[in-house]
Design an enzyme around this catalytic site. Structure first.
Site, mmCIF file in Angstrom:
data_model
loop_
_atom_site.group_PDB
_atom_site.id
_atom_site.type_symbol
_atom_site.label_atom_id
_atom_site.label_comp_id
_atom_site.label_asym_id
_atom_site.label_seq_id
_atom_site.Cartn_x
_atom_site.Cartn_y
_atom_site.Cartn_z
ATOM 1 N N SER A 42 -1.549 15.047 -28.441
ATOM 2 C CA SER A 42 -2.089 16.179 -29.485
ATOM 3 C C SER A 42 -3.532 15.609 -29.914
ATOM 4 O O SER A 42 -4.287 15.515 -28.955
ATOM 5 C CB SER A 42 -0.969 16.036 -30.719
ATOM 6 O OG SER A 42 -1.177 17.119 -31.335
ATOM 7 N N ASP A 60 5.911 25.087 -27.647
ATOM 8 C CA ASP A 60 5.042 24.121 -28.670
ATOM 9 C C ASP A 60 4.445 25.101 -29.714
ATOM 10 O O ASP A 60 3.668 26.062 -29.372
ATOM 11 C CB ASP A 60 3.924 23.598 -28.026
ATOM 12 C CG ASP A 60 3.231 22.373 -28.794
ATOM 13 O OD1 ASP A 60 3.051 22.719 -30.095
ATOM 14 O OD2 ASP A 60 2.929 21.582 -28.150
ATOM 15 N N HIS A 116 6.345 20.399 -29.204
ATOM 16 C CA HIS A 116 5.554 19.571 -29.443
ATOM 17 C C HIS A 116 6.164 17.912 -30.009
ATOM 18 O O HIS A 116 5.333 17.127 -30.013
ATOM 19 C CB HIS A 116 4.539 20.071 -30.731
ATOM 20 C CG HIS A 116 3.237 19.227 -30.973
ATOM 21 N ND1 HIS A 116 2.120 19.425 -29.882
ATOM 22 C CD2 HIS A 116 2.552 18.561 -31.589
ATOM 23 C CE1 HIS A 116 1.053 19.173 -30.075
ATOM 24 N NE2 HIS A 116 1.367 18.218 -31.144
#
Lengths: 278, 278
Positions: free
Chosen positions: B145, B223, B256
């Protein structure tokens, strides 16, 4: 039953569920890992019992067990370690009350009203899991520290019900070690005769031969709790006196943490697979 | 340098260290995994850059990467995600300030005084690691991320320095997506031209051919941040236009979380090993 979380993990599903427990008279949360389908067979279940201060998430997040559970086709059920909630008795100490249920049925107030983790894990949660998830009939047990104590006592008190049992750094003799003495005094009262029903060393010495099942224990020799709280040699000695199929492995340099569990969880999954798929 | 934690893990050592950082002007903590010795060779280093709200512990506890790092003989260095401490500027939001350093050098106050994660991770921490630990000279980058953004920009801005770079669900175009726009406005000010030096899509389009290195990106299609914050297709399109060696893999059903990272970290370690041991 309410699903409160779901994550794809190693091709299977890691989920959290909330439900109202009859045995514990409170809302409870558990985690479950459902492996991807292996042919047509419903996966057997490995129950994971966690240690002091843990809930259903520690093992799910830190052990890496889903990798092997996915490969082997084993479902993992990860319950919480005690009843929970504002209406449930608690203590400021981390080793008593919520997060420290010790896998027994309490007989003393204020604990007896909710602290019945043994009934919850022996009867209520298995029934719920069997009804709501596509799992098979075979079961095995594994746990850490206080949860190792829970896994061993659950196996010893229920002959024929589990294929195998294993533990990381278990409390094996709680009626004679400090964490156990504190918890048992509170939950069961001062009469030490009542403690023996929840002490794995005592249970093993009294178990019928028909209760024998394969057991594996891993213990790190750098574990700060080894000498006073754990003393797995006591359990190994009891097992030797009964010719019980136990392997105790001393792992050099390992401590009490999840880094220890993660390092050897593969061995435990493969150990259980040898009996769950037999 | 003070060692504040150590655990045996997969035959190696998982450690946490505290030190005073010159670049960040504050005390910093990082984690490191040192694999067991592989013949006589010092292990190469894989740098892990974490995402928003993380510190040095999330990857260490949840990814399971040590298993492969042990097998392959790779050291893992896991820095924190921002400067820390009471004297360091912060914000109540979880996506700005402490825990959200965005791997850049801030130019605006109050951030510029401490927020120089790029200098810290490019120069100071590698020097410290090389001096204090038995690691080899080769390096690779991986992140998640915001940390995927950090890994990609570090590789793109320093041609020849890293053997390979990979990411899970990276922020690839922060100058045109909301998390990045918020952070860059605060750290770098309103002049968007200054943002391009920290935007992987922009950096890749402008990089010399000599900067090309193998890249791997995994992105889950479940995600929640994919469509607005991440958009890895923009980076893949830029790579295609440059004939850049990038593989973007879309992983069906993954979100995620660290359950996603744990599921594919083995692939990333093996990807990097192919270049670190070349």
């Amino acid at each position: 039953m309410e699903k409160i979380e779901e994550h794809r993990c190693f091709g299977g599903l890691q989920q959290r569920w909330r439900h109202s427990s009859t045995a514990l008279d409170c809302m409870m949360t558990f985690s479950i890992y459902l492996p991807p389908a292996h042919e047509e067979n419903a996966p057997p279940v490995l129950w994971w019992f966690s240690g002091l201060t843990c809930n259903d998430e520690n093992f799910a997040a830190k052990s890496g067990a889903q990798r092997l559970a996915s490969e082997l086709g084993i479902a993992l059920v990860m319950p919480d370690t005690s009843p929970r909630g504002e209406a449930v008795a608690d203590d400021n100490a981390w080793d008593l009350g919520q997060g420290a249920g010790f896998y027994l049925n309490a007989t003393r107030q204020p604990w007896a009203a909710h602290y019945r983790m043994y009934d919850y894990l022996r009867d209520e949660l298995p029934t719920l899991v069997a009804r709501h998830f596509p799992v098979g009939a075979k079961n095995a047990l594994c746990g850490h520290s206080m949860g190792g104590h829970g896994a061993l006592l659950m196996a010893l008190k229920n002959p024929g019900r589990y294929c195998s049992a294993s533990a990381f750094a278990p409390i094996v003799n709680p009626s004679q070690t400090p964490w156990g003495e504190k918890a048992f005094s509170a939950y069961l009262g001062a009469d030490k005769a009542s403690w023996h029903a929840w002490d794995s060393c005592e249970l093993l010495l009294r178990a019928p031969d028909s209760a024998k099942l394969p057991m594996l224990i891993d213990q790190g020799d750098a574990d700060a709790f080894l000498a006073v709280q754990l003393q797995p040699a006591r359990f190994a000695e009891a097992a030797r006196s009964r010719d019980w199929p136990l392997e105790l492995r001393i792992q050099h340099g390992y401590d009490h943490s999840y880094y220890f569990i993660a390092s050897f969880i593969e061995d435990h999954l493969r150990f259980h697979a040898g009996y769950l798929f037999n």
